[in-house]
Structures are given as structure tokens and as C-alpha cells.
Scaffold this motif. Structure first.
Motif, PDB file in Angstrom:
ATOM      1  N   GLY A 694      61.490  52.529  40.791  1.00  0.00           N
ATOM      2  CA  GLY A 694      61.569  52.565  42.255  1.00  0.00           C
ATOM      3  C   GLY A 694      60.345  51.928  42.882  1.00  0.00           C
ATOM      4  O   GLY A 694      60.457  51.096  43.785  1.00  0.00           O
ATOM      5  N   VAL A 695      59.181  52.284  42.359  1.00  0.00           N
ATOM      6  CA  VAL A 695      57.942  51.729  42.911  1.00  0.00           C
ATOM      7  C   VAL A 695      57.939  50.211  42.772  1.00  0.00           C
ATOM      8  O   VAL A 695      57.612  49.475  43.711  1.00  0.00           O
ATOM      9  CB  VAL A 695      56.729  52.357  42.205  1.00  0.00           C
ATOM     10  N   LEU A 697      60.490  48.212  42.552  1.00  0.00           N
ATOM     11  CA  LEU A 697      61.468  47.599  43.445  1.00  0.00           C
ATOM     12  C   LEU A 697      60.922  47.520  44.865  1.00  0.00           C
ATOM     13  O   LEU A 697      61.044  46.490  45.527  1.00  0.00           O
ATOM     14  CB  LEU A 697      62.760  48.407  43.423  1.00  0.00           C
ATOM     15  N   VAL A 698      60.290  48.631  45.304  1.00  0.00           N
ATOM     16  CA  VAL A 698      59.736  48.627  46.661  1.00  0.00           C
ATOM     17  C   VAL A 698      58.680  47.531  46.788  1.00  0.00           C
ATOM     18  O   VAL A 698      58.655  46.771  47.760  1.00  0.00           O
ATOM     19  CB  VAL A 698      59.145  50.015  46.993  1.00  0.00           C
ATOM     20  N   VAL A 701      60.410  44.198  47.092  1.00  0.00           N
ATOM     21  CA  VAL A 701      60.990  43.987  48.416  1.00  0.00           C
ATOM     22  C   VAL A 701      59.887  43.696  49.419  1.00  0.00           C
ATOM     23  O   VAL A 701      59.981  42.803  50.244  1.00  0.00           O
ATOM     24  CB  VAL A 701      61.806  45.229  48.827  1.00  0.00           C
ATOM     25  N   TRP A 702      58.833  44.475  49.300  1.00  0.00           N
ATOM     26  CA  TRP A 702      57.706  44.310  50.211  1.00  0.00           C
ATOM     27  C   TRP A 702      57.153  42.895  50.138  1.00  0.00           C
ATOM     28  O   TRP A 702      56.838  42.273  51.139  1.00  0.00           O
ATOM     29  CB  TRP A 702      56.617  45.323  49.832  1.00  0.00           C
TER      30      TRP A 702
ATOM     31  N   LEU B 170      66.781  58.915  46.642  1.00  0.00           N
ATOM     32  CA  LEU B 170      65.692  57.977  46.847  1.00  0.00           C
ATOM     33  C   LEU B 170      65.949  56.678  46.091  1.00  0.00           C
ATOM     34  O   LEU B 170      65.780  55.581  46.630  1.00  0.00           O
ATOM     35  CB  LEU B 170      64.374  58.590  46.395  1.00  0.00           C
ATOM     36  N   VAL B 171      66.352  56.863  44.853  1.00  0.00           N
ATOM     37  CA  VAL B 171      66.552  55.669  44.030  1.00  0.00           C
ATOM     38  C   VAL B 171      67.648  54.803  44.602  1.00  0.00           C
ATOM     39  O   VAL B 171      67.515  53.582  44.721  1.00  0.00           O
ATOM     40  CB  VAL B 171      66.879  56.077  42.574  1.00  0.00           C
ATOM     41  N   VAL B 174      66.344  52.940  47.478  1.00  0.00           N
ATOM     42  CA  VAL B 174      65.530  51.783  47.099  1.00  0.00           C
ATOM     43  C   VAL B 174      66.418  50.655  46.590  1.00  0.00           C
ATOM     44  O   VAL B 174      66.251  49.480  46.959  1.00  0.00           O
ATOM     45  CB  VAL B 174      64.506  52.215  46.039  1.00  0.00           C
ATOM     46  N   LEU B 177      68.217  49.098  49.399  1.00  0.00           N
ATOM     47  CA  LEU B 177      67.288  48.288  50.175  1.00  0.00           C
ATOM     48  C   LEU B 177      67.108  46.929  49.506  1.00  0.00           C
ATOM     49  O   LEU B 177      67.222  45.873  50.128  1.00  0.00           O
ATOM     50  CB  LEU B 177      65.956  49.032  50.267  1.00  0.00           C
ATOM     51  N   THR B 178      66.866  46.996  48.210  1.00  0.00           N
ATOM     52  CA  THR B 178      66.687  45.766  47.452  1.00  0.00           C
ATOM     53  C   THR B 178      67.928  44.902  47.513  1.00  0.00           C
ATOM     54  O   THR B 178      67.892  43.709  47.841  1.00  0.00           O
ATOM     55  CB  THR B 178      66.391  46.113  45.979  1.00  0.00           C
TER      56      THR B 178
ATOM     57  N   THR C  20      73.094  55.133  39.906  1.00  0.00           N
ATOM     58  CA  THR C  20      72.330  56.300  40.323  1.00  0.00           C
ATOM     59  C   THR C  20      72.997  57.597  39.887  1.00  0.00           C
ATOM     60  O   THR C  20      72.323  58.556  39.503  1.00  0.00           O
ATOM     61  CB  THR C  20      72.152  56.276  41.846  1.00  0.00           C
TER      62      THR C  20
END
Lengths: 705, 269, 174
Positions: A694-695, A697-698, A701-702, B170-171, B174, B177-178, C20
Motif C-alpha cells: 500500500g505504501v 502504491l501511494v 501515485v504521488w 484501505l488496500v 489505494v 486510487l492507483t 482485496t
């Protein structure tokens, strides 16, 4: 003929080694001696045929077995494993393989029933192979390689009974002391490489090249090579390992530490004769070292009670004699040194095997004070040992007499005859002439004509010899070499006297007097089996006859070696003074020994009283002049202290503070909080992966925004 | 379209979905209490609808749902997608491993249908045969072997279900979002120079022909032929590697499963 | 107007949700077999993504990758199931919490609160009742050599509702 036979000589012992190694423990077991005896025996037969082949063929041959290295733009560094067959090497080979065969036969009886039976013959075969390759080397690198290999075999065989702490320590000592010499040897090889750009004997022994090279550099290189020879041939100050090496099995002592390996140094120096013929000062050094070692070892041998140790010191002493011969700077001396090497191999092997026979019968006891009068118990050993002792003591007409006499004559002529120091130039010329005109050296005794020509060096080889002849010899401490050689001659004569004395002291103590047998002997106290006595008899014949057969009377030996070292067979008038001196010295030594030890009426108390009257000298001799103790104090103890200090520093500074501290810091700061993350639960690891993903991926994206 | 609206809907959908999943997951109770599961299921359905219509409003909504192909195609797509998701939820939350395996088979079936709709007929067949036919059946065998008595106590217990549901939310947030950031056509837009306009098929085709991506799907060729060409001409090395991998897996499985049976039997007590 | 990007979006969202769900299942569930099923579900989500991209780009790459992931899933399943069988033989349980041995030495083992687990009552399965009475040859009461009924529920037995065990006792006594 030569090209076919030469590779077979090292091949047979190598095969024997491999066969014994592989099949020994499971298949051959008690028959492990067969491959070794057959292999070394076949090698011996080939060597003897090769001797005649070389005698018939005018040219020395070099067989390249394997090209090892070819380095440098112009391929100047050309090192190969090759077999250099010439009269010098085949002489060594014939002697070496002959004695090795006899020792192997002897060992099959002596080592019978030993748990390491197959190991013994594997190592002996490996040793014989290495020694053959050493002798046949055509370049210094190969020589050095097998020099180390025989050192390794020596180490293995000294420590053969490795459960015995003394044997293990002796092996270690031999290895370490030899390292010092080998270091010098390696330096010498590098220096010669630097000087000549090659390590092949063909190049570095070329007299023209030698004459053109820097004499100081050659002197230094020779000094380094001599260091190596001193280590391997047990010369003072590196002689300390040889007496301790007697902890190994007696056949090993006979083969390696008396007859063959220890002579490698002498062989190497003989091989390099053309090199050090141009540096007389170094020769003087060799002579001084040899003479000093000879008399020192003889003095120590006077008081030793261990039969094998007496023989070991006698070996050191005789090697000193050989060095003295090489150091006289004349071809006569070199011939004497080489010849003494061969004769000594016979009678010293004989003596050692005789001592082994005694030891075998006495149940492992070798202390001469604990047995006596064995001539009735072991008549064959007695007879053969007597022959060996006579030869060693230098009884006229036996082999030891001829060779020792030659060395003494050479020393005498170096000391008392004029024009001695012009000789190196002559020798170099003679050699050069020989190299270019080998065909003229057809048969024995032809050398004289050649040497007549070399009397005019400037005409024959103007540039080279002129340079050598012009050179002003460096003097040791301003001493006239003649004075030194005078001293050495009389020292050698004294050594010969001492030799005769201590040899017969040991002989009388062992075989004469009342019959006394130690308890350990048990039912062993009888004559040894035939496999042990037959080699003794064969060696006795050699000890009696080889000197007269090859030596001065016939000139065969000199004539044969003359092909390799021209000038060797130069005719010398018999020096009757030296002959007479030898005879007197022999008689005197044996007579005194008989008076002190041989007469039944002489009580041991008388002898003890006599020795006591000498006091400190006796004690010093008995304690080997405290050389080991001096070494301990000078080298071992300081090194031990330094080692302990380093160990402490390593432990405290490096292990504890630096490595320990630095490695523990992150463990404490980061590792400890992170430990709960390793809880062994699969799903927790999955969660960690998810969060990390997750980190990532963020972050991705960032970055794209 | 307003971004904040999409955002709000997405977040709401995720919250409802997480809550629904939490309610669905077993938390120690026997299967008797259906209340929380029903509530959870309803929440999940709401969440999915929210998600499906996340970026849909007005005209765009119609376009969103009626995205591709004809009505039948779209109806099949949405039905199969819903079925896949429902089966997946039930698989994850089922208290009995046998049911789980069966629901997984259901997921595979609906996914196969989706592959078929997306012109991947060979893959659809392969999924049914390999997955549903072989893998799931093997799973069932093992379940029968290991749990002949049916449900075990640990099947009724989950580890940190609430936390896990939150993490899941959350996952997916994310990932969404991606996905949305990149699949909104930024790449294509940049390449095609369409500005803020959504790229058309022609744009995509133009960009695709300019890229160095692997072989295009050629409608003139048969489907399996084209796939085979791609596999064995472009990816032959990967095929070999995968083949070796499968062989290794077979050997490994044999080795692991048959090794030291007597010792394990001794250790079992 | 058909829009490939929209289809791609939808399929990607679908794949993400499948992934997920598999992830949540992997994190929460305790049964080793369900864990591996969840892993397969995650793979399915990824495969869906591949196919969607392949469709979008009009290339074979997506499907090819999907086929590879299929092969890898099959390999994984083979190994995983073999491992599960071995693990089960060791500890007679498929609970993943049993296997925590690879944790740090000083870390405590994580124990579950088993108090909240409700016991499932013994399930009563429906049975077919025999119509009428047993034939005389099969009736253990009248025929001593009749085969013993194995663990028949009490309700399945005729007449006096004797269980199989009791019947055996009775026969041994007579």
C-alpha cells in the motif's frame, strides 16, 4: 631411449602412490608395500638403464612434459614441467632410487603390523616421486615446487606416528625451520629471475650471461639459494630440525633424513656451480658454514646416548663436509662434495637401517646405555653395521675414505696451493667451452685437452672471462681466504678424527661389552627378518666398494659428471699428505674409542670420570650446545609474547569493542524494537507485505501526480 | 465530473463494504445467527452498487454502465461480475472449507464467463478445466482427507476481523486510487494528445500501433492460433521456464508428501 | 459508443476487489486450506487485470500472462497441498496458529481467545425410515446370523428402538 625412459622414472612411484592411496585401506592392507616396492624398483631399473643411455649419448636432453606458464609480451617467462636429463641428474636418480628400493623392502619388514602401513608406503612413494621430479627439474620454479613437496613428505613421515606428541612436534619443527630456508630460496629464485629474465637452468647457468650480469646481484641470489640449501640440508644455524626428525620411523630416517632429501641442498648448489663459481666470497661463506657445522655436529655427536641421534648428528656433520667441499671453490671440491653425497648415502642408509634393526630387536629402545653386546644376538646386523661404521669413519679403501679424502684434498689445495683463486675463471671458461663443444667430451678422461684450451681464457671467451677475471674479490673482514681455508682444513681433519671416534663409540657401546637387553625387547631380541637383513647386506657391498669402484682409482664418477660440469675430471695428483693424515686420523679415532669403550676391561666408570673431568664442555655437548634453548629464548619466547599480546588486543580491541560494539549497537537500537515483528505467524507477515505494498502504491501515485 | 463526488462515493462504498465484510466474517459464533450475516451482505451489496456507480452521474452514468458492446453483452458482464464478487465474499466468509472451495469454483466460473466476454475464450476454457476441474477438486480432496468430520473450531474463529476488514478497505482504496489514476487514460491521453477528453477507440488504436507492445490481436487469425503464436513465438522462453517450474512442483510435491511417512506417524502423537 | 477505457476501469475495479477479498481472507481466516484458496482468489484478481489490459490494448500479452499465472497457480497448488498434507500429519490440525515455531526466541506464542467459539450442536441428519418391518433374515432380533446394523440412529431401528450395540449385547447374552 632417453626420451622414453625418463618419463617412466617419476611415473612408477606416482602410480604406486595413487594405487596404495586408493586401494591401500580396504584392498591391499598388509600387502600395501607391493606397489611401492615394485614401482620404486621399476623406477630404479629405468634409472640404471638411463645412466648407461646418458653415458652413450653426448648431449643432455630436456623433455618438456607440460607447458605451465607463458607470461609476458615476448613470452619471456616460460615455465614448464620438464625433465632435464644429464649426467648429474641421472647420477642422483640412480643413487636415490636404488636406496629407496632397498629402504622400501626393509620397511616392509620393519613397519609390519603398523596400523598406518598403507599410509607409510603411500607417503614414501610420494616422496620418491617428488624427489625424482626435484632432481630432474630443468628450471628453478619446478625445483622449488618439488623442493616443497619433499618437505611436505618429510613432514608427513616425521609425524607418521602423530599420536606421539614428540613426533608431531618434530614434524612441525622440521616444517617451520625449513620454511626459513625456503623463504630464502624463493627470494633467490626471484632475484635470478630479475637478473636473467628466466628461471631455466639453460639460461641462468650460461657462463656468458653470468659474466655479463651484475656480480653483486648474483652474489645476493647465491646467498639466498644457499639459505635454502642450508635449511634443507640442515646446516648451522638451521640444523636443529634434523636430529628431532629421528622421531619418524627409522626407514624414513634412513631414506629421507640421511640419504636423499637432505642432500637436495648439496645437489642444488652443485647444479648451480657456474653461478657461484663467479662469486668466490660466497663460496668461502659456504665453506665456513659447512666446516663449522661439521665440527659442531661432530662435537655434539660425541656425547649423545641415543643411537639414532648420534647418526643424525653425524649426518649433519657429513653434510657440513659436503658443503665444505662445494665451498673450496675448485672443481675438485665440487667433485668431492658430490661424490661424498653418493657414498654417504650408501653407508649412512646402511647405518640407519642397522640402527633400525637394533631398535626393532630391542622393542623400540634406542638408548645405547640400556643395551650392549648385541654382536652375539644379531650377528648379521653387527657385521653390516661394522662395515657402515668403518666407511663413515673413513677407513682407507672403503667408500667414505675416498670421498672424504677428495674433500680434504680440495681444502688442502685451497689452503696451501697457489693460484687457487684464478680457478673460478677457469671453471667458467671450461664450462662455457664444454657447453659449446659437448661433442668433444666423448669419453672419460678427455677433459684435459679441453682444459688445456681453457688455459687461455681471453682467447676463447674474451669478454665473459675477462670480466670475471678482472673482478676484485670481496674479502670477508679483510681476511685472506687462504688463512680461512687453512683453518677449515684443520677443522675438517679434526672433524674426521671426531667422526671416527663417535662412530666407534656408538658401535662399541651397542655391539660390544656384556650382553645387556632391555625389558621392552621381550621375545623380539633376535636377528631381524630377511627382508631387513638383505638390504643391509646389499648396502654393505655398496659401502665397501662404491668408493673404490667409482672414485679416485677409476675416475668413473668424475668423468661421468664432467659432461654436466666440465672440468670435474681434471686430473689431480694424489695428495699423499692428506691420505696419510686420513689414515692417521682414522686409526687414532678408532683406537681411542676402543680404549674408552671397546675394551672389556674398561669400566664405564672410567669413561664417566673422563667426561666429568671435561665438565662444562661435556654438558654443553650433551645438551647440543644449548642451541635449541638459545632459539627458544631469542625467537620462540618473544614471538609467543607478541602473539599473546596480539591475541589480547584482538580480543579486546577488535572483537569486543569494534566488532562487538558496533554490531551490538544497531541490534540494541533497532533490532530489539523490531523483534516482536517476527512472531512466527504467517498472516502477520502477509499483513506486513500488504501494508508495504500500500505504501509503495501511494508513493507511486504521488510521484505521478 | 466532480472529483469530490467520486471521492465521497468511493469512501462511503469502502466504509460500507468493510463493515459488511466484518459482519460477514465468522467471529466464533456457530452458523445459527444469520442476522449479522444478512446485514453484512446487504451492506456489501450497497457498497458494490455505490462502487459500480462511483463515477456515474447523469449521462455519463449511462455511458458507464453501457460501456461496451450491446445490451446482452453488458447484462452478462454486470451479472457475472456481481456473481463473482458475491461468490468471493461467501468464499472468504464461509465457515466450512468445503463450502469455501465450492464458492471458489463459483468465482472461477463467473470469471471464466467474464474472460469469454473479453475475447479470451481459450483462457476461459483453461480456467474452467485447470482451476475448477483440477485445482479446486484437489482442494476438496485434501479437505476431505484432513477434515473428515466437517467444520473445525478454528474455522469459526477469525483473527482480528475488524482490523483486517479495515485494512482491506484501505488496500482497496489505494488500489482503486492507483487504478483510476492510471486507467483514466493518462498514459493514452499523453500519447494521443487528447487533452482532458477521454480517448476514443481510434486514439487507443493509434497509440497501440505506435507502441512496442507484443503482437496485436489479428481478427483474421483464429483465436487459439493467435494465442499460440504469441506464446510460442514471443514467449517461448517463458513457456520453457514455466514448464520446468511445473515439473519441479510435481517432483517437489511427490517428495514432500511421501517423505518420511513413518516418522510423521510417530510424531503425530 | 463503446469505450474500451471504461471496460478496463470496470474490470480493474473488479480485479482489485477480488484481490482485496482474497487478502482479507488470507489475513483473517485460520484454516490452511482456506488460506490457500484465498491466495488463489488473489491470483484470480490479478488474472482479471491482465485480461482486461490485454483487451484494452488489443494484444495477446495479457492473456499470455494470464496463462502463465494459471500455470504458476497450479504449481503452487500442488506444492501447497503436499505441504498441507504433511503439516496435517504432524499436528492433526489445519489451524495455521499451530505453526508459530519460527518466531523470535523471546517472543510469546500468540494464543486465540477460544472462549468465544460456540459449539456446534451435533448435527442431526435426516434418515430414510424403513417402510414396514425388517425382513426376517435381516432382523437381528429373530435371526442371530443377520448382519449387524452399523451405528444406525435409534430412530431408524424398528420396534423397540434398540441400538446396534445393545443388540449385540443382547445377542451375546442369549
Amino acid at each position: 631411449m632417453i626420451r622414453t625412459l625418463a618419463p617412466l622414472i617419476p611415473l612408477f612411484p606416482l602410480l604406486a602412490c595413487l594405487i596404495t592411496l586408493v586401494l591401500g585401506p580396504k584392498v591391499l592392507k598388509g600387502l600395501s608395500h607391493l606397489p611401492a616396492i615394485i614401482g620404486i624398483g621399476a623406477s630404479c631399473v629405468c634409472s640404471w638403464i638411463l645412466v648407461f643411455a646418458v653415458a652413450a649419448s653426448p648431449h643432455p636432453e630436456t623433455l618438456e612434459i607440460y607447458k605451465w606458464m607463458l607470461v609476458g609480451g615476448d613470452a619471456s617467462v616460460d615455465i614448464s614441467i620438464s625433465l632435464g636429463v644429464d649426467s648429474l641428474s641421472v647420477t642422483m636418480l640412480a643413487m636415490l632410487t636404488f636406496i629407496a628400493t632397498l629402504v622400501a623392502i626393509y620397511a616392509s619388514g620393519y613397519m609390519h603390523g603398523d596400523p598406518g602401513y598403507f599410509r607409510f608406503f603411500t607417503e614414501v612413494s610420494l616422496f620418491v616421486f617428488s624427489m625424482i621430479m626435484l632432481v630432474l627439474s630443468a628450471n628453478l620454479i619446478q625445483l622449488f615446487m618439488f623442493w616443497e613437496a619433499v618437505g611436505l613428505c618429510s613432514y608427513l613421515l616425521i609425524g607418521f606416528w602423530y599420536e606421539k606428541p614428540e613426533a608431531a612436534a618434530a614434524g612441525k619443527k622440521a616444517f617451520l625451520v625449513n620454511r626459513i630456508g625456503d623463504f630464502g630460496f624463493a627470494l633467490g629464485v626471484f632475484l635470478l629471475w630479475d637478473t636473467f629474465g628466466s628461471v631455466n637452468f639453460e639460461t641462468i647457468l650460461d657462463p656468458v650471461k653470468i659474466a655479463n650480469a651484475d656480480p653483486a646481484q648474483i652474489a645476493l641470489a647465491c646467498l639466498c639459494l644457499i639459505t635454502g640449501a642450508m635449511g634443507k640440508s640442515a646446516q648451522f644455524p638451521l640444523h636443529v630440525w634434523l636430529p628431532d626428525a629421528m622421531e619418524g620411523p627409522t626407514p624414513v630416517s634412513a631414506l629421507i633424513h640421511a640419504a636423499t632429501m637432505v642432500t637436495a641442498g648439496v645437489y642444488m648448489l652443485t647444479r648451480c656451480t657456474p653461478l657461484y663459481m663467479v662469486v668466490p666470497d660466497i663460496q668461502l661463506f659456504v665453506a665456513v658454514m659447512g666446516g663449522f657445522t661439521a665440527i659442531l655436529a661432530a662435537l655434539i655427536a660425541l656425547t649423545q646416548n641415543d643411537l639414532k641421534r648420534v647418526l643424525a648428528y653425524s649426518t649433519v656433520s657429513q653434510l657440513g663436509f659436503m658443503f665444505l667441499g662445494l665451498g673450496t671453490g675448485s672443481m675438485l671440491g665440487i667433485a668431492g662434495g658430490m661424490f661424498h653425497l653418493v657414498t654417504h648415502a650408501f653407508f649412512k642408509a646402511l647405518l640407519f637401517l642397522g640402527a633400525g634393526s637394533v631398535m626393532h630387536a630391542m622393542g623400540g629402545v634406542i638408548d645405547m646405555t640400556r643395551f650392549s653386546g648385541l654382536r652375539r644376538v644379531m650377528p648379521q646386523t653387527y657385521a653390516t653395521f661394522l662395515v657402515g661404521s668403518l666407511a663413515l669413519a673413513g677407513m682407507p679403501l672403503l667408500s667414505g675414505f675416498w670421498s672424504k679424502d677428495t674433500i680434504l684434498s680440495a681444502a688442502y689445495s685451497a689452503a696451501y696451493e697457489d693460484g687457487h683463486h684464478a680457478e673460478p675463471a677457469h671453471a667458467a671458461d671450461g664450462h662455457g667451452a664444454g657447453e659449446h663443444g659437448t661433442g668433444e667430451h666423448g669419453a672419460e678422461g678427455h677433459g684435459s685437452g679441453d682444459h688445456a684450451a681453457s688455459a687461455h681464457p681471453v682467447e676463447r671467451l674474451s669478454l665473459a672471462s675477462a670480466k670475471v677475471a678482472e673482478r676484485e674479490p670481496i674479502r670477508f673482514a679483510g681476511l685472506d681466504p687462504k688463512v680461512v681455508y687453512k683453518g677449515l682444513f684443520w677443522m675438517a681433519a679434526l672433524t674426521a678424527l671426531l667422526t671416527a671416534f663417535y662412530t666407534f663409540r656408538a658401535f662399541f657401546m651397542t655391539f660390544h661389552g656384556e650382553t645387556k637387553i632391555p625389558d621392552e625387547a621381550g621375545h623380539h631380541a633376535h636377528e631381524s627378518p630377511a627382508s631387513m637383513t638383505i638390504p643391509l647386506w646389499i648396502l654393505s657391498i655398496g659401502a665397501i666398494g662404491i668408493g673404490a669402484a667409482l672414485g679416485h682409482p677409476t675416475g668413473l664418477f668424475d668423468g661421468f659428471l664432467d659432461r654436466t660440469l666440465p672440468g670435474l675430471s681434471e686430473h689431480h695428483a694424489t695428495n699423499w699428505f692428506v691420505v696419510g693424515l686420513s689414515g692417521v686420523v682414522f686409526t687414532l679415532g678408532v683406537g681411542v674409542a676402543y680404549l674408552m669403550y671397546g675394551r672389556p676391561s674398561t669400566a664405564p666408570a672410567t669413561v664417566a670420570k673422563l667426561f666429568d673431568s671435561l665438565g662444562g664442555l661435556t654438558r654443553a655437548s650433551y645438551n647440543k650446545f644449548y642451541i635449541d634453548e638459545v632459539y627458544n629464548a631469542l625467537f620462540v619466547t618473544p614471538l609467543w609474547v607478541i602473539a599473546q599480546l596480539s591475541r589480547f588486543l584482538d580480543w579486546m580491541l577488535i572483537d569486543t569493542i569494534l566488532v562487538g560494539g558496533i554490531s551490538k549497537l544497531p541490534a540494541f537500537l533497532l533490532g530489539k524494537p523490531a523483534r516482536p515483528m517476527q512472531n512466527g505467524l504467517v498472516q502477520f507477515y502477509g499483513l506486513a507485505m500488504t501494508l508495504a505494498m500500500g505504501v509503495l502504491l501511494v508513493a507511486l501515485v504521488w510521484q505521478q501526480r | 465530473m466532480e472529483l469530490s463526488s467520486v471521492f465521497v462515493r468511493a469512501v462511503a462504498s469502502l466504509i460500507w463494504g468493510s463493515l459488511g465484510l466484518y459482519l460477514m466474517l465468522p467471529r466464533g459464533q456457530a452458523s445459527g445467527k444469520l442476522g449479522s450475516r444478512i446485514v453484512g451482505g446487504l451492506l456489501l451489496i450497497v457498497s458494490m452498487i455505490l462502487l459500480a456507480t462511483m463515477s456515474a452521474s447523469g449521462d455519463a452514468g449511462v455511458r458507464f454502465i453501457y460501456a461496451y458492446g450491446d445490451l446482452g453483452w453488458n447484462a452478462s458482464y454486470w451479472f457475472l461480475a456481481g456473481l463473482s464478487l458475491v461468490s468471493a465474499v461467501l468464499m472468504v466468509t464461509s465457515r466450512n472449507p468445503v463450502y469455501s472451495a465450492l464458492w471458489f469454483a463459483m468465482v472461477l466460473m463467473s470469471n471464466s464467463g467474464l474472460y469469454l466476454l473479453m475475447d479470451a475464450s481459450f483462457l476461459a476454457a483453461a480456467t474452467v478445466i485447470v482451476y475448477a476441474g483440477a485445482v479446486v477438486v484437489t482442494f476438496l480432496f485434501v479437505v476431505m482427507l484432513a477434515q473428515p468430520n466437517g467444520a473445525a473450531a478454528y474455522d469459526r474463529l477469525t483473527r482480528e476481523p475488524f482490523l483486517a476488514a479495515c485494512v482491506g478497505g484501505l488496500v482497496i482504496g489505494v488500489v482503486l486510487l492507483t487504478t483510476l489514476t492510471f486507467s483514466a487514460g493518462t498514459e493514452i491521453e499523453a500519447a494521443a494528445g487528447t487533452g482532458s477528453r477521454r480517448p476514443s477507440v481510434a486514439d487507443v488504436a493509434r497509440v497501440a500501433s505506435a507502441t512496442t507492445l507484443p503482437t496485436k490481436i489479428d481478427p483474421a487469425r483464429g483465436h487459439v492460433e493467435g494465442l499460440g503464436r504469441s506464446l510460442f513465438l514471443e514467449h517461448y522462453m517463458s513457456v520453457e521456464v514455466v514448464g520446468v517450474l511445473l515439473l519441479a512442483a510435481v517432483v517437489g510435491a511427490l517428495l514432500i508428501a511421501t517423505h518420511r511417512v513413518e516418522r510423521t506417524a510417530k510424531n503425530a502423537t | 459508443m463503446p469505450e474500451p477505457a471504461v471496460l478496463l476501469n470496470n474490470s480493474l475495479v473488479l480485479g482489485a476487489i477480488l484481490f482485496t477479498l482474497g487478502l482479507v481472507g488470507f489475513l483473517t481466516r485460520r484454516n490452511l486450506i482456506i488460506l490457500f484458496l484465498c491466495a488463489e482468489l488473489m491470483l484470480q484478481g490479478v488474472t482479471m487485470t491482465f485480461v482486461a489490459f490485454g483487451k484494452y490494448h488489443g494484444t495477446w500479452g495479457g492473456q499470455v500472462f494470464a496463462i502463465f499465472s494459471l500455470a504458476i497457480a497450479a504449481a503452487e497448488a500442488a506444492i501447497a497441498l503436499a505441504l498441507i498434507v504433511v503439516l496435517f500429519r504432524r499436528k492433526e490440525s489445519l489451524d495455521v496458529s499451530v505453526w508459530q515455531d519460527l518466531r523470535e526466541e523471546d517472543q510469546p506464542s500468540i494464543e486465540d481467545d477460544t472462549g468465544s467459539i460456540e459449539e456446534i450442536p451435533e448435527q442431526q441428519w435426516p434418515h430414510l425410515f424403513p417402510a414396514g418391518r425388517l425382513p426376517a433374515v435381516l432382523d437381528p432380533v429373530t435371526n442371530p446370523r443377520a448382519p449387524l446394523p452399523l451405528k444406525l440412529p435409534a430412530s431408524a431401528l424398528p420396534g423397540d428402538k434398540l441400538s446396534g450395540d445393545k443388540l449385540a449385547e443382547k445377542r451375546g447374552a442369549s
